[in-house]
Design a protein around this motif. Structure first.
Motif, PDB file in Angstrom:
ATOM      1  N   VAL A  74     -11.425   4.285   6.013  1.00  0.00           N
ATOM      2  CA  VAL A  74     -10.257   3.967   5.202  1.00  0.00           C
ATOM      3  C   VAL A  74     -10.320   2.476   4.904  1.00  0.00           C
ATOM      4  N   VAL A  75     -10.365   2.133   3.625  1.00  0.00           N
ATOM      5  CA  VAL A  75     -10.445   0.724   3.227  1.00  0.00           C
ATOM      6  C   VAL A  75      -9.043   0.272   2.833  1.00  0.00           C
ATOM      7  N   GLY A  76      -8.488  -0.635   3.607  1.00  0.00           N
ATOM      8  CA  GLY A  76      -7.153  -1.139   3.305  1.00  0.00           C
ATOM      9  C   GLY A  76      -6.112  -0.572   4.260  1.00  0.00           C
ATOM     10  N   ALA A  77      -5.507  -1.445   5.058  1.00  0.00           N
ATOM     11  CA  ALA A  77      -4.491  -1.000   6.030  1.00  0.00           C
ATOM     12  C   ALA A  77      -3.099  -1.385   5.536  1.00  0.00           C
ATOM     13  N   GLY A  78      -2.811  -0.997   4.307  1.00  0.00           N
ATOM     14  CA  GLY A  78      -1.449  -1.108   3.799  1.00  0.00           C
ATOM     15  C   GLY A  78      -0.718   0.185   4.095  1.00  0.00           C
ATOM     16  N   SER A  79       0.439   0.405   3.474  1.00  0.00           N
ATOM     17  CA  SER A  79       1.218   1.606   3.798  1.00  0.00           C
ATOM     18  C   SER A  79       0.458   2.882   3.429  1.00  0.00           C
ATOM     19  N   ALA A  80      -0.276   2.868   2.339  1.00  0.00           N
ATOM     20  CA  ALA A  80      -1.026   4.085   1.963  1.00  0.00           C
ATOM     21  C   ALA A  80      -2.192   4.308   2.915  1.00  0.00           C
ATOM     22  N   ILE A  98     -10.909   2.153  10.107  1.00  0.00           N
ATOM     23  CA  ILE A  98     -10.125   1.427   9.107  1.00  0.00           C
ATOM     24  C   ILE A  98     -10.690   0.022   8.966  1.00  0.00           C
ATOM     25  N   LEU A  99     -10.872  -0.418   7.730  1.00  0.00           N
ATOM     26  CA  LEU A  99     -11.330  -1.781   7.457  1.00  0.00           C
ATOM     27  C   LEU A  99     -10.238  -2.512   6.700  1.00  0.00           C
ATOM     28  N   GLU A 100      -9.794  -3.633   7.230  1.00  0.00           N
ATOM     29  CA  GLU A 100      -8.704  -4.407   6.631  1.00  0.00           C
ATOM     30  C   GLU A 100      -9.142  -5.866   6.510  1.00  0.00           C
ATOM     31  N   PRO A 151      -2.885  -6.543   9.469  1.00  0.00           N
ATOM     32  CA  PRO A 151      -2.790  -5.315   8.678  1.00  0.00           C
ATOM     33  C   PRO A 151      -1.341  -5.142   8.180  1.00  0.00           C
ATOM     34  N   GLY A 152      -1.172  -4.171   7.258  1.00  0.00           N
ATOM     35  CA  GLY A 152       0.186  -3.891   6.777  1.00  0.00           C
ATOM     36  C   GLY A 152       0.337  -4.073   5.288  1.00  0.00           C
ATOM     37  N   GLY A 153      -0.550  -4.859   4.680  1.00  0.00           N
ATOM     38  CA  GLY A 153      -0.501  -5.035   3.232  1.00  0.00           C
ATOM     39  C   GLY A 153       0.863  -5.534   2.780  1.00  0.00           C
ATOM     40  N   GLY A 154       1.391  -4.855   1.709  1.00  0.00           N
ATOM     41  CA  GLY A 154       2.650  -5.320   1.113  1.00  0.00           C
ATOM     42  C   GLY A 154       3.878  -4.701   1.742  1.00  0.00           C
ATOM     43  N   PRO A 182       9.797  -1.980  -5.663  1.00  0.00           N
ATOM     44  CA  PRO A 182      10.133  -1.994  -4.227  1.00  0.00           C
ATOM     45  C   PRO A 182      10.637  -0.665  -3.694  1.00  0.00           C
ATOM     46  N   THR A 183       9.837   0.406  -3.892  1.00  0.00           N
ATOM     47  CA  THR A 183      10.141   1.686  -3.251  1.00  0.00           C
ATOM     48  C   THR A 183       8.809   2.241  -2.750  1.00  0.00           C
ATOM     49  N   PHE A 184       8.789   2.716  -1.476  1.00  0.00           N
ATOM     50  CA  PHE A 184       7.509   2.916  -0.791  1.00  0.00           C
ATOM     51  C   PHE A 184       7.164   4.371  -0.486  1.00  0.00           C
TER      52      PHE A 184
HETATM   53  O1  48N Z   1       0.001  -2.686   0.611  1.00  0.00           O
HETATM   54  P1  48N Z   1      -1.273  -2.753  -0.142  1.00  0.00           P
HETATM   55  O2  48N Z   1      -1.476  -3.829  -1.125  1.00  0.00           O
HETATM   56  O3  48N Z   1      -1.561  -1.386  -0.923  1.00  0.00           O
HETATM   57  P2  48N Z   1      -0.899   0.055  -0.744  1.00  0.00           P
HETATM   58  O4  48N Z   1      -1.402   0.853  -1.889  1.00  0.00           O
HETATM   59  O5  48N Z   1      -1.091   0.558   0.633  1.00  0.00           O
HETATM   60  O6  48N Z   1       0.679  -0.219  -0.928  1.00  0.00           O
HETATM   61  C1  48N Z   1       1.123  -0.823  -2.116  1.00  0.00           C
HETATM   62  C2  48N Z   1       2.570  -1.211  -1.922  1.00  0.00           C
HETATM   63  O7  48N Z   1       2.679  -2.220  -0.902  1.00  0.00           O
HETATM   64  C3  48N Z   1       3.102  -1.793  -3.199  1.00  0.00           C
HETATM   65  O8  48N Z   1       2.381  -2.527  -3.873  1.00  0.00           O
HETATM   66  C4  48N Z   1       4.538  -1.543  -3.553  1.00  0.00           C
HETATM   67  C5  48N Z   1       4.897  -0.084  -3.503  1.00  0.00           C
HETATM   68  N1  48N Z   1       4.804  -2.173  -4.830  1.00  0.00           N
HETATM   69  C6  48N Z   1       4.516  -1.676  -5.975  1.00  0.00           C
HETATM   70  C7  48N Z   1       4.695  -2.541  -7.155  1.00  0.00           C
HETATM   71  O9  48N Z   1       5.040  -2.017  -8.231  1.00  0.00           O
HETATM   72  O10 48N Z   1       4.528  -3.789  -7.012  1.00  0.00           O
HETATM   73  O11 48N Z   1      -2.444  -2.789   0.951  1.00  0.00           O
HETATM   74  C8  48N Z   1      -3.792  -2.908   0.570  1.00  0.00           C
HETATM   75  C9  48N Z   1      -4.559  -3.496   1.721  1.00  0.00           C
HETATM   76  C10 48N Z   1      -4.191  -4.972   1.988  1.00  0.00           C
HETATM   77  O12 48N Z   1      -3.830  -5.140   3.340  1.00  0.00           O
HETATM   78  C11 48N Z   1      -5.471  -5.729   1.656  1.00  0.00           C
HETATM   79  O13 48N Z   1      -5.699  -6.851   2.490  1.00  0.00           O
HETATM   80  C12 48N Z   1      -6.527  -4.668   1.900  1.00  0.00           C
HETATM   81  O14 48N Z   1      -5.943  -3.471   1.438  1.00  0.00           O
HETATM   82  N2  48N Z   1      -7.752  -4.859   1.116  1.00  0.00           N
HETATM   83  C13 48N Z   1      -9.006  -4.771   1.633  1.00  0.00           C
HETATM   84  N3  48N Z   1      -9.428  -4.532   2.895  1.00  0.00           N
HETATM   85  C14 48N Z   1     -10.758  -4.508   3.084  1.00  0.00           C
HETATM   86  N4  48N Z   1     -11.680  -4.728   2.104  1.00  0.00           N
HETATM   87  C15 48N Z   1     -11.271  -4.971   0.840  1.00  0.00           C
HETATM   88  N5  48N Z   1     -12.186  -5.168  -0.125  1.00  0.00           N
HETATM   89  C16 48N Z   1      -9.883  -4.996   0.562  1.00  0.00           C
HETATM   90  N6  48N Z   1      -9.147  -5.211  -0.555  1.00  0.00           N
HETATM   91  C17 48N Z   1      -7.858  -5.129  -0.201  1.00  0.00           C
END
Ligand code: 48N
Length: 324
Positions: free
Chosen positions: A83-89, A108-110, A115-118, A302-304
């Motif tokens: 899994v690439v990316g440790a955001g909510s998805a 998982i690679l972050e 971790p946690g993303g947005g 801002p809805t998850f």
């Molecule tokens: O939280 P994000 O950015 O992505 P999602 O898709 O899990 O959640 C998106 C969500 O937070 C929104 O954007 C909300 C719903 N807003 C929507 C809107 O309209 O604005 O997580 C992605 C993760 C981050 O932690 C990055 O650091 C990571 O992926 N990442 C990577 N990790 C490893 N290798 C990479 N090349 C890489 N690129 C990104």
């Protein structure tokens, strides 16, 4: 089948003090090391000025980390699902994978240290997190309390969701998280049989993020690899590496052009992301907001809830592919 990981006595096996290490001589017989460790010192959880820890030597700390981390890297060089990316998805995907299929090695690679993303904030740095029904069912599944507002729910602080999800994911024995580790390319193999493009994704190319961000400051700092039959890419739509795989598919000739995320429309955006979560090229499932860049879907702001539902769908897709 991953090669067996070396077991048994090795240079890494450092006896703990309780294992009869000669504390007078320290780990390597260096007297100065032993001086810092009084074998007769008792431990005492004393908050009146005499708190005492059990003895330790620096090398034990170093070797405890080194052995475990590099054993993990060795073992996960071949994973079942990456899994690439440790955001909510990505985290929701990893949780569903790990709990539905405890037999799978989920890695998982972050890229970020954290971790946690947005998902640490709701919107415009405000802390409450909105989740539209029926995605609140996932919050109940992992034990995140919320206030019910009828058609949606509100988690009092986004960090309550993300920290709870992160702890649930990391508690799964078949999950390994490498944070501060970037995917900087995809492994792409010929696949004349099952792929219309004649190619499929067979793994990821990795480097520590601080290295990946500094390739133009040093001569070639070659990467590492992790191979797996299924990759789930959930790298989001923004940030220094956002939509990484979608952009790489274009430059690798596996996607004509980026769809580019469209304007905000919650009604259209959330179902489009969930229903669009799929295997975009053989071996690569795309989830979350990275998909909005791949497909040209609207953003939801801002809805998850869609991130959670997309993560669950991505997990189901990954299992389908793995079991083929
Ligand atoms: O939280 P994000 O950015 O992505 P999602 O898709 O899990 O959640 C998106 C969500 O937070 C929104 O954007 C909300 C719903 N807003 C929507 C809107 O309209 O604005 O997580 C992605 C993760 C981050 O932690 C990055 O650091 C990571 O992926 N990442 C990577 N990790 C490893 N290798 C990479 N090349 C890489 N690129 C990104």
């Amino acid at each position: 089948m991953a090669p067996p990981v070396a077991t048994g006595p090795s240079a890494f096996d450092v006896p703990a003090p309780s294992a009869g290490i000669d504390l007078k001589k320290g780990l390597n017989g260096n007297e100065h090391q032993a001086a810092a460790v009084d074998p007769d010192r008792k431990v005492a959880e004393d908050y009146e000025g005499n708190y005492q820890f059990a003895p330790i030597e620096e090398a034990q700390v170093s070797r405890a980390m080194i052995k475990r981390y590099f054993d993990m890297m060795y073992d996960r060089a071949v994973s079942d699902v990456v899994v690439v990316g440790a955001g909510s998805a990505g985290l929701t995907c990893a949780y569903h994978l790990a709990t539905t299929r405890p037999d799978l090695k989920v890695t998982i690679l972050e890229a970020n240290v954290a971790p946690g993303g947005g998902a640490w904030l709701g919107g415009q740095l405000m802390t409450p997190m909105v989740v539209r029904k029926p995605a609140d069912r996932f919050l109940s599944e992992i034990g995140v309390p919320f206030e019910d507002e009828g058609t949606f729910v509100v988690v009092k602080h986004a960090a309550l969701f993300t920290s709870t999800l992160l702890s649930r994911v990391l508690a799964q024995p078949n999950v390994v998280l490498f944070n501060a580790t970037a995917v900087e390319d995809l492994i792409i193999r010929p696949d004349p049989v099952s792929s219309s493009s004649g190619q499929r994704i067979g793994g990821v190319v990795t480097n520590w993020t601080l290295v990946a961000l500094n390739h133009d400051t040093q001569s070639c700092m070659d990467p590492n690899t992790i191979t797996a039959p299924v990759i789930v890419s959930a790298t989001g739509h923004d940030g220094p590496m956002g939509a990484f795989s979608a952009k790489r598919l274009v430059s690798a000739g596996l996607l004509g052009e980026l769809g580019n995320m469209r304007g905000l429309d919650m009604q259209r955006a959330e179902p489009a992301i969930v229903n669009g979560t799929r295997e975009v090229v053989p071996g690569l499932v795309m989830a979350g907001m990275e998909l909005s860049e791949h497909d040209g879907a609207n953003r939801m702001g801002p809805t998850f809830g869609a991130m959670m539902a997309s993560g669950i769908k991505a997990a189901k897709e990954a299992i389908r592919i793995f079991d083929q």
